[in-house]
Design a protein around this motif. Sequence first.
Motif, PDB file in Angstrom:
ATOM      1  N   ARG A 118       0.841  -0.731  -0.212  1.00 26.16           N
ATOM      2  CA  ARG A 118       0.059   0.354  -0.075  1.00 26.16           C
ATOM      3  C   ARG A 118       0.834   0.916   0.097  1.00 26.16           C
ATOM      4  NH1 ARG A 118      -3.154  -4.131   2.056  1.00 26.16           N
ATOM      5  NH2 ARG A 118      -5.024  -4.004   1.612  1.00 26.16           N
ATOM      6  N   ASP A 119       0.205   1.943  -0.633  1.00 25.69           N
ATOM      7  CA  ASP A 119       1.219   3.213  -1.207  1.00 25.69           C
ATOM      8  C   ASP A 119       1.098   4.590   0.492  1.00 25.69           C
ATOM      9  OD1 ASP A 119       2.481   5.560  -2.073  1.00 25.69           O
ATOM     10  OD2 ASP A 119       0.670   6.705  -3.495  1.00 25.69           O
ATOM     11  N   GLU A 120       2.163   4.477   1.212  1.00 20.01           N
ATOM     12  CA  GLU A 120       2.157   4.958   2.448  1.00 20.01           C
ATOM     13  C   GLU A 120       2.092   6.375   2.497  1.00 20.01           C
ATOM     14  OE1 GLU A 120       2.215   4.111   5.514  1.00 20.01           O
ATOM     15  OE2 GLU A 120       1.794   2.239   5.171  1.00 20.01           O
ATOM     16  N   THR A 121       2.329   6.956   0.262  1.00 21.32           N
ATOM     17  CA  THR A 121       2.775   8.394   0.954  1.00 21.32           C
ATOM     18  C   THR A 121       1.712   9.308   0.321  1.00 21.32           C
ATOM     19  OG1 THR A 121       2.956   8.047  -1.313  1.00 21.32           O
ATOM     20  CG2 THR A 121       5.536   7.659  -0.247  1.00 21.32           C
ATOM     21  N   GLY A 148      -7.879  -1.350  -0.563  1.00 16.78           N
ATOM     22  CA  GLY A 148      -6.597  -1.134  -1.027  1.00 16.78           C
ATOM     23  C   GLY A 148      -5.763   0.481  -0.772  1.00 16.78           C
ATOM     24  N   ASN A 149      -6.031   1.198   0.603  1.00 12.91           N
ATOM     25  CA  ASN A 149      -4.931   2.369   0.999  1.00 12.91           C
ATOM     26  C   ASN A 149      -4.522   1.511   2.630  1.00 12.91           C
ATOM     27  OD1 ASN A 149      -6.647   4.253  -0.591  1.00 12.91           O
ATOM     28  ND2 ASN A 149      -8.600   3.294  -0.076  1.00 12.91           N
ATOM     29  N   ILE A 248     -11.464   9.017  -3.229  1.00 15.61           N
ATOM     30  CA  ILE A 248     -10.529  10.302  -2.572  1.00 15.61           C
ATOM     31  C   ILE A 248      -8.773  10.438  -3.172  1.00 15.61           C
ATOM     32  CG2 ILE A 248     -10.456  12.839  -1.481  1.00 15.61           C
ATOM     33  CD1 ILE A 248     -12.719  12.711  -0.783  1.00 15.61           C
ATOM     34  N   ASN A 249      -8.599   9.480  -1.772  1.00 16.84           N
ATOM     35  CA  ASN A 249      -7.223   8.936  -2.015  1.00 16.84           C
ATOM     36  C   ASN A 249      -6.862   8.318  -3.178  1.00 16.84           C
ATOM     37  OD1 ASN A 249      -5.059   9.075  -0.202  1.00 16.84           O
ATOM     38  ND2 ASN A 249      -4.950   6.658  -0.110  1.00 16.84           N
ATOM     39  N   LYS A 250      -7.330   7.283  -3.801  1.00 24.83           N
ATOM     40  CA  LYS A 250      -6.938   7.488  -5.442  1.00 24.83           C
ATOM     41  C   LYS A 250      -7.239   8.210  -6.256  1.00 24.83           C
ATOM     42  CE  LYS A 250      -7.956   2.217  -3.842  1.00 24.83           C
ATOM     43  NZ  LYS A 250      -8.607   1.440  -3.984  1.00 24.83           N
TER      44      LYS A 250
END
Length: 252
Positions: A118-121, A148-149, A248-250
């Motif tokens: 998962r994308d930590e940034t 998936g976050n 929103i995050n994606k």
Amino acid sequence: MKREDIVSILQAYKAGSLPEGEALDKLAEMPFEEMRFAEIDHHRELRQGMPEVIYAAGKTPEQVRDIFASLYAHSEGNLLATRATREHYEKVLEKVPEAQFDEMARAVYLDRDKRIMRDETHNILIMTAGTSDVPVAEEARLTAYLFGNSVHTCYDCGVAGIHRLFAHLPEIKAANVIIVIAGMEGALASVVGGLTNKPVIAVPTSVGYGASFQGVAALLSMLNSCAMGVSVVNIDNGFGAGALASKINKLR
């Protein structure tokens, strides 16, 4: 319905091994499955990237079991049943023994992406005003995680002891989307909204004494927030907040 199933039907049709009428019949059956008590949307994963999520409240353990099992057989992504009980979970295990139960989040789920990076940034931060708000927060956390976050949490940092909130300023600044969960007067969402330029999703909870009206007071407070960039979901709707935060995050 799994993508490869659709591809297989189309390839068979193009190769001439599957007549056009049969191919159309098979594809027509795929969008949803009719059960005696439900119509399961198997195309939702293709449209939205996540299989249909089951709202277990009001459904019998047997109904949740059969819907969960059908989604398991016809999808590739993670599965989730919200507002579930241990009785629901024990029935689901009869057909999907890999399923898990999160008692605090009140959810039955299947994590097929345990090894995903998962994308930590681009992480989602979930904050609660009090410990009593944690069940709603855990529903939001599990939802966002299964979508998936990367998800971080800061619990029990409400305005009654606002120094606790300021101790979490680094996490607030690092987050890409923030979910703020509060009952009582719901003030935490406005305060956090005034501290960040990131989107804030406010979740009112039914926590509070009589004049809180089972979360209506917090809901109205959050809707009337003067902080810029605060959106509001329904009372106790941790799932809705987690799903929206994921979208929103994606995008960001």
